[in-house]
Design a protein around this motif. Structure first.
Motif, PDB file in Angstrom:
ATOM      1  N   PRO A  30    -100.010  22.684 -70.634  1.00  0.00           N
ATOM      2  CA  PRO A  30     -98.670  22.807 -70.050  1.00  0.00           C
ATOM      3  C   PRO A  30     -98.646  23.174 -68.559  1.00  0.00           C
ATOM      4  O   PRO A  30     -97.794  22.656 -67.826  1.00  0.00           O
ATOM      5  CB  PRO A  30     -98.009  23.908 -70.893  1.00  0.00           C
ATOM      6  N   GLU A  31     -99.534  24.040 -68.096  1.00  0.00           N
ATOM      7  CA  GLU A  31     -99.475  24.485 -66.702  1.00  0.00           C
ATOM      8  C   GLU A  31     -99.625  23.345 -65.706  1.00  0.00           C
ATOM      9  O   GLU A  31     -98.803  23.211 -64.793  1.00  0.00           O
ATOM     10  CB  GLU A  31    -100.510  25.591 -66.438  1.00  0.00           C
ATOM     11  N   PHE A  34     -96.533  21.116 -65.827  1.00  0.00           N
ATOM     12  CA  PHE A  34     -95.402  21.730 -65.134  1.00  0.00           C
ATOM     13  C   PHE A  34     -95.553  21.613 -63.619  1.00  0.00           C
ATOM     14  O   PHE A  34     -94.597  21.282 -62.922  1.00  0.00           O
ATOM     15  CB  PHE A  34     -95.243  23.203 -65.537  1.00  0.00           C
ATOM     16  N   LYS A  81     -88.807  27.069 -64.814  1.00  0.00           N
ATOM     17  CA  LYS A  81     -89.399  28.198 -65.529  1.00  0.00           C
ATOM     18  C   LYS A  81     -90.744  27.774 -66.078  1.00  0.00           C
ATOM     19  O   LYS A  81     -90.860  27.334 -67.213  1.00  0.00           O
ATOM     20  CB  LYS A  81     -88.476  28.653 -66.656  1.00  0.00           C
ATOM     21  N   GLU A  84     -92.667  26.207 -69.002  1.00  0.00           N
ATOM     22  CA  GLU A  84     -91.905  25.716 -70.153  1.00  0.00           C
ATOM     23  C   GLU A  84     -90.797  24.720 -69.833  1.00  0.00           C
ATOM     24  O   GLU A  84     -90.613  23.757 -70.577  1.00  0.00           O
ATOM     25  CB  GLU A  84     -91.265  26.887 -70.921  1.00  0.00           C
ATOM     26  N   VAL A  85     -90.006  24.953 -68.780  1.00  0.00           N
ATOM     27  CA  VAL A  85     -88.794  24.164 -68.568  1.00  0.00           C
ATOM     28  C   VAL A  85     -88.642  23.774 -67.105  1.00  0.00           C
ATOM     29  O   VAL A  85     -88.804  24.609 -66.213  1.00  0.00           O
ATOM     30  CB  VAL A  85     -87.531  24.952 -68.994  1.00  0.00           C
ATOM     31  N   ARG A 106     -88.997  19.813 -71.236  1.00  0.00           N
ATOM     32  CA  ARG A 106     -89.427  21.019 -71.938  1.00  0.00           C
ATOM     33  C   ARG A 106     -90.867  20.811 -72.403  1.00  0.00           C
ATOM     34  O   ARG A 106     -91.179  19.806 -73.037  1.00  0.00           O
ATOM     35  CB  ARG A 106     -88.503  21.299 -73.114  1.00  0.00           C
ATOM     36  N   THR A 108     -94.176  22.345 -74.470  1.00  0.00           N
ATOM     37  CA  THR A 108     -94.655  23.318 -75.453  1.00  0.00           C
ATOM     38  C   THR A 108     -96.108  23.020 -75.758  1.00  0.00           C
ATOM     39  O   THR A 108     -96.517  21.851 -75.807  1.00  0.00           O
ATOM     40  CB  THR A 108     -93.815  23.276 -76.751  1.00  0.00           C
ATOM     41  N   THR A 114    -100.149  19.313 -74.635  1.00  0.00           N
ATOM     42  CA  THR A 114     -98.737  19.628 -74.415  1.00  0.00           C
ATOM     43  C   THR A 114     -97.848  18.626 -75.130  1.00  0.00           C
ATOM     44  O   THR A 114     -98.103  17.419 -75.095  1.00  0.00           O
ATOM     45  CB  THR A 114     -98.401  19.571 -72.899  1.00  0.00           C
TER      46      THR A 114
END
Length: 156
Positions: A30-31, A34, A81, A84-85, A106, A108, A114
């Motif tokens: 995820p990182e 994002f 955020k 996550e978002v 989103r 997760t 992810t």
């Protein structure tokens, strides 16, 4: 001709008349996903084939996006955020019939990878809503191709 859209908030993601939700799992954590979404706005052109120009505006509080076919957006970031978002609304566009647009990404964890969920929400004229419903399969394919391309880019 450009037009100013209604300034919707994040709650529009749940209440919009048109809600198109797509999800796809990728190997990247995820990182980095994002960071690619939120921090490397110009990089969108390298993994989302529909995007021909992407640049941050207002010291990162907004974005300017051009799509293949000539559609343009001026956007405001609603949420960043990490990891996550990531969400934004369209403030100005030349897309005919649009009245409000908000998109939410989103992320997760899914094992070591992810699950990416993209929610595209909109309101507009009857014709605009009809066209978006018809475009759902194509938007889904474009999303899956983009996220797969992003995953390859992050792996390389």
């Amino acid at each position: 001709m450009t037009r100013r859209l209604r300034p919707m908030g994040l709650d529009f993601v749940e209440t919009a008349p048109i809600r198109l939700v797509f999800a796809h799992e990728i190997a990247a954590a995820p990182e980095p996903v994002f960071r690619a979404l939120a921090d490397d706005v110009p990089g969108w052109t390298s993994w989302f084939s529909a995007v021909t120009l992407a640049r941050p505006t207002d010291d990162g509080a907004g974005r300017e996006i051009w799509l293949r076919g000539g559609v343009r957006f001026e956007e405001t970031i609603l949420a960043a955020k990490g990891p996550e978002v990531y969400a934004y609304r369209v403030d100005v566009t030349n897309a005919p019939g649009a009245r409000a647009l908000v998109e939410e990404w989103r992320l997760t964890p899914a094992g070591t990878g992810t699950r990416v969920r993209w929610t595209f929400t909109a309101d507009g004229t009857t014709a605009f809503r009809f066209v978006l419903r018809l475009a759902r399969p194509g938007l889904g394919r474009a999303f899956r191709a983009a996220v797969t391309s992003l995953d390859r880019r992050l792996a390389g």
